[in-house]
Motif scaffolding. Structure first.
Motif, mmCIF file in Angstrom:
data_model
loop_
_atom_site.group_PDB
_atom_site.id
_atom_site.type_symbol
_atom_site.label_atom_id
_atom_site.label_comp_id
_atom_site.label_asym_id
_atom_site.label_seq_id
_atom_site.Cartn_x
_atom_site.Cartn_y
_atom_site.Cartn_z
ATOM 1 N N VAL A 160 33.046 37.991 40.317
ATOM 2 C CA VAL A 160 33.690 39.038 40.560
ATOM 3 C C VAL A 160 34.052 40.030 41.131
ATOM 4 O O VAL A 160 34.040 39.475 42.320
ATOM 5 N N ASP A 161 35.354 40.071 41.565
ATOM 6 C CA ASP A 161 36.399 40.783 42.413
ATOM 7 C C ASP A 161 35.270 42.454 42.424
ATOM 8 O O ASP A 161 35.388 42.840 42.763
ATOM 9 N N GLN A 162 35.045 41.684 44.319
ATOM 10 C CA GLN A 162 34.300 42.393 45.686
ATOM 11 C C GLN A 162 35.067 44.077 45.670
ATOM 12 O O GLN A 162 34.975 44.954 45.987
ATOM 13 N N GLN A 163 36.283 44.072 45.264
ATOM 14 C CA GLN A 163 37.707 45.614 45.204
ATOM 15 C C GLN A 163 37.574 46.028 44.591
ATOM 16 O O GLN A 163 37.271 47.404 44.027
ATOM 17 N N LEU A 164 37.591 46.056 43.606
ATOM 18 C CA LEU A 164 36.731 46.697 42.026
ATOM 19 C C LEU A 164 36.036 47.498 42.380
ATOM 20 O O LEU A 164 35.167 48.942 41.973
ATOM 21 N N VAL A 165 34.776 46.580 42.795
ATOM 22 C CA VAL A 165 32.992 46.851 43.076
ATOM 23 C C VAL A 165 33.377 47.620 43.997
ATOM 24 O O VAL A 165 32.741 49.204 43.810
ATOM 25 N N VAL A 184 29.372 42.938 33.885
ATOM 26 C CA VAL A 184 29.955 42.521 33.062
ATOM 27 C C VAL A 184 30.810 42.192 32.212
ATOM 28 O O VAL A 184 31.073 41.068 31.954
ATOM 29 N N PRO A 185 31.829 42.882 32.197
ATOM 30 C CA PRO A 185 33.373 42.187 31.689
ATOM 31 C C PRO A 185 33.961 41.258 31.931
ATOM 32 O O PRO A 185 34.219 40.315 31.558
ATOM 33 N N SER A 186 33.823 41.363 33.538
ATOM 34 C CA SER A 186 34.315 40.709 34.352
ATOM 35 C C SER A 186 33.639 38.864 34.589
ATOM 36 O O SER A 186 33.974 37.851 34.050
ATOM 37 N N ALA A 187 32.781 38.816 34.058
ATOM 38 C CA ALA A 187 31.646 37.594 34.056
ATOM 39 C C ALA A 187 31.296 37.111 32.656
ATOM 40 O O ALA A 187 30.936 35.996 32.009
ATOM 41 N N LEU A 188 31.496 38.084 31.619
ATOM 42 C CA LEU A 188 31.629 38.024 30.416
ATOM 43 C C LEU A 188 31.847 37.100 29.498
ATOM 44 O O LEU A 188 31.938 35.742 29.140
#
Length: 271
Positions: A160-165, A184-188
């Protein structure tokens, strides 16, 4: 040096043409297999060793009106219980492991030790624990299903892109919102790919376990007919196993494409 641009073979036929080609893949592959099978049967000229496609189709029709339905239901029960428990356990372990470093430090080495061990290797131990019963295939399917979904889910969460987090945190998003809208959308797509891999290894483990450790199911029926040298029925059961596996995988691919429509690969498949 001039760059080489690869153009897909079906790029100019449109979405409808691609949909038709995709649904023709299985019949075309089946026609090739049947043709080669018929030629091999003629060359060997031994009905016991290699029955012809016509003989196997006749045997399959007789099985449909006989024991095949009960065997399919038994195998689906083994698969449903074992895969459901195994996939949910692998998913839960992956979620906890990515949430707590201490848990990951314990679970990850254990998974890496057990993952290379085939479920087939546990058949003698499973028979000793459960006897010849439905618990043997359920246990082995459960074991085989855990690892693919665990590994894929962990990989999906970690990519998951940590910049988005961080951007979501700066905008005031709560932890629950970040989890639902970012993680969830990134890992799904990874999770669903793991579920598909788990289903494949679960199906193979089911057949292997039923061959030696069950009292019902497609694998058990396969062993039963082999004892009587009924190779036409053996081949009919083998083809049933293959076709059912293909159907389940196709359904899971469609589900994956429907849920993850934003993914380029899923979008291409769902056209």
């Amino acid at each position: 040096m001039a760059s080489i641009v690869r153009v897909p073979v079906n790029a100019g036929i449109g979405a409808t043409g691609r949909w038709v080609l995709r649904w023709l893949e299985f019949p075309a592959a089946l026609a090739v297999v049947v043709t080669l099978w018929q030629l091999a049967s003629i060359a060997i000229a031994n009905k016991t060793l290699l029955p012809s496609p016509f003989q196997v189709s006749q045997a399959w029709i007789s099985l449909v009106h006989g024991d095949l339905r009960e065997d399919v239901l038994a195998s689906l029960f083994h698969l449903g219980v074992g895969y459901g428990l195994g996939a949910s356990t692998g998913l839960a372990l992956a979620i906890v492991s990515t949430r707590f470093v201490a848990v990951e430090s314990i679970v990850d080495p254990l998974v890496e030790v057990l993952r290379p061990i085939s479920a087939i290797a546990w058949i003698p131990l499973a028979i000793l624990m459960f006897g010849i019963s439905r618990m043997v295939p359920i246990f082995l399917i459960f074991y085989a299903s855990i690892f693919p979904i665990f590994v894929n889910t962990v990989a999906g969460v970690k990519q998951v892109d940590q910049q988005l987090v961080r951007a979501a945190q700066m905008l005031g998003a709560s932890r629950r919102t970040i989890l639902a809208r970012v993680v969830v959308p990134s890992a799904l797509p990874y999770v669903l790919a793991g579920a598909r891999l788990s289903l494949g290894v679960a199906w193979m483990a089911m057949v292997a376990a039923e061959l030696t450790g069950a009292d019902a199911g497609l694998g058990w029926r396969l062993f039963w007919y082999q004892e009587f040298f009924a190779m036409d029925k053996v081949m009919a059961v083998i083809l049933t196993i293959g076709v059912l596996g293909y159907i389940f995988d196709t359904l899971l691919r469609h589900l994956q494409a429907h849920i993850t429509r934003w993914s380029p690969d899923s979008a291409a498949y769902d056209e």
